[in-house]
Design an enzyme around this catalytic site. Structure first.
Site, PDB file in Angstrom:
ATOM      1  N   CYS A  35     -13.677  -6.638  -5.522  1.00  6.33           N
ATOM      2  CA  CYS A  35     -13.189  -7.348  -4.340  1.00  6.33           C
ATOM      3  C   CYS A  35     -13.132  -8.835  -4.641  1.00  6.33           C
ATOM      4  CB  CYS A  35     -14.116  -7.087  -3.151  1.00  6.33           C
ATOM      5  SG  CYS A  35     -13.623  -7.927  -1.613  1.00  6.33           S
ATOM      6  N   GLU A  62      -8.243  -2.855   2.137  1.00  6.83           N
ATOM      7  CA  GLU A  62      -7.769  -4.020   2.878  1.00  6.83           C
ATOM      8  C   GLU A  62      -7.898  -3.829   4.390  1.00  6.83           C
ATOM      9  OE1 GLU A  62      -7.358  -6.733   1.365  1.00  6.83           O
ATOM     10  OE2 GLU A  62      -7.460  -5.785  -0.603  1.00  6.83           O
ATOM     11  N   HIS A 120     -11.402  -4.568   5.571  1.00 12.07           N
ATOM     12  CA  HIS A 120     -11.707  -5.993   5.706  1.00 12.07           C
ATOM     13  C   HIS A 120     -11.498  -6.479   7.140  1.00 12.07           C
ATOM     14  CE1 HIS A 120     -12.865  -7.807   1.947  1.00 12.07           C
ATOM     15  NE2 HIS A 120     -11.862  -7.280   1.284  1.00 12.07           N
TER      16      HIS A 120
END
Length: 220
Positions: A135, A178, A181
Site C-alpha cells: 500500500c 481501493e 480505503h
C-alpha cells in the site's frame, strides 16, 4: 493557505469544511501532493460520499492530480483519503508488464484507467485468493491478504451515472483494496500478520508468483 491537516482529529476530518479545505490544499499545491501514511486520521475515517461538493472542473483536476501521483509512486490505485481528502473517490489503473508466470498465478490482466466514486463491492461466489499486497500509505511493507476472487462493483462515474461492473483475479483485488480505503480500512486489517515482510525481506525470500514458500517459511 493554512494546512488543513494540522491539529486534525477524527471528528474534524468528517466535516464538509475539512473536505473543502483538504481538496483546495491539493488543487493549489505547486507539485504533486504527499501520500499520507498509516496513522493519519483520514485513513481511518469513513470518507464522505461525493454529492457534488466541488465543480466538474475541480473534480477533473483532482482526478488528474491523483492519477499523476499514482503514476509517480508508482502504484495501481490511489484513493482520495491517501491524499488527506475524506472523499469517496479513487483512481485505478494497472498497465504494468508482468511475467507470464506471475500473470497466471495471480490472474493478473491489464486494467484500463478508470475512476470510481461512491463505490460498493460484493463478492461473487465463495472462492478466495491469497496474495501479497502493499500500500502506498504503508510504504516499505507487504503482507498476504485473502480476498474474494471475484466481485461486483457498483459506483458512480465522473458524470454521476451509476455503473455496475464485475471483476476477477488481480483486478478484483485492486478494486477491493481501493474501495476499502474509502471506509477507513487498510489492507493490514485483513492480512495474515505473520506474513508481514519489509520490501527488502520480501524481495529476498518471498517474491514468488504464489505464496506457498512464504506460508511455509513464516507459518501462517
Amino acid at each position: 493557505m493554512n494546512n488543513p491537516l494540522e491539529g486534525s482529529n477524527m471528528r474534524h476530518v468528517l466535516t464538509e469544511e475539512y473536505l473543502r479545505e483538504s481538496i483546495a490544499a491539493v488543487l493549489e499545491s505547486a507539485g504533486l501532493p504527499e501520500i499520507v501514511q498509516a496513522g493519519h486520521p483520514t485513513l481511518r475515517a469513513r470518507a464522505l460520499p461525493f454529492t457534488g461538493q466541488v465543480s466538474d472542473t475541480d473534480l477533473a483536476r483532482l482526478i488528474e492530480i491523483m492519477r499523476a501521483t499514482m503514476h509517480a509512486a508508482p502504484g495501481v490505485g490511489l484513493a482520495a483519503p491517501q491524499l488527506g481528502i475524506p472523499l469517496q473517490l479513487a483512481v485505478i489503473e494497472d498497465m504494468f508488464e508482468v511475467s507470464a508466470e506471475n500473470a497466471t498465478a495471480r490472474q493478473r490482466e491489464p486494467l484500463e484507467p478508470f475512476t470510481l466514486i461512491n463505490p460498493r463491492y460484493t463478492p461473487l461466489g465463495t472462492e478466495l485468493a491469497a496474495h501479497y499486497e502493499g500500500c502506498l500509505s504503508m510504504t516499505g511493507w507487504q503482507a498476504v491478504v485473502e480476498r474474494p476472487s471475484a466481485v461486483e462493483l457498483k459506483y458512480d462515474d465522473v458524470h454521476g451515472t451509476a455503473q455496475t461492473r464485475q471483476f476477477s483475479g488481480w483486478q478484483a483485488r485492486i478494486v477491493q483494496h481501493e474501495s476499502d480505503h474509502l471506509f477507513g480500512t487498510l489492507y493490514i486489517d485483513k492480512a495474515h500478520t505473520r506474513s508481514l515482510a519489509s520490501n527488502a525481506q520480501y524481495s529476498q525470500h518471498w517474491a514468488n508468483p504464489d505464496i506457498l514458500a512464504a506460508r511455509e517459511g513464516l507459518g501462517f
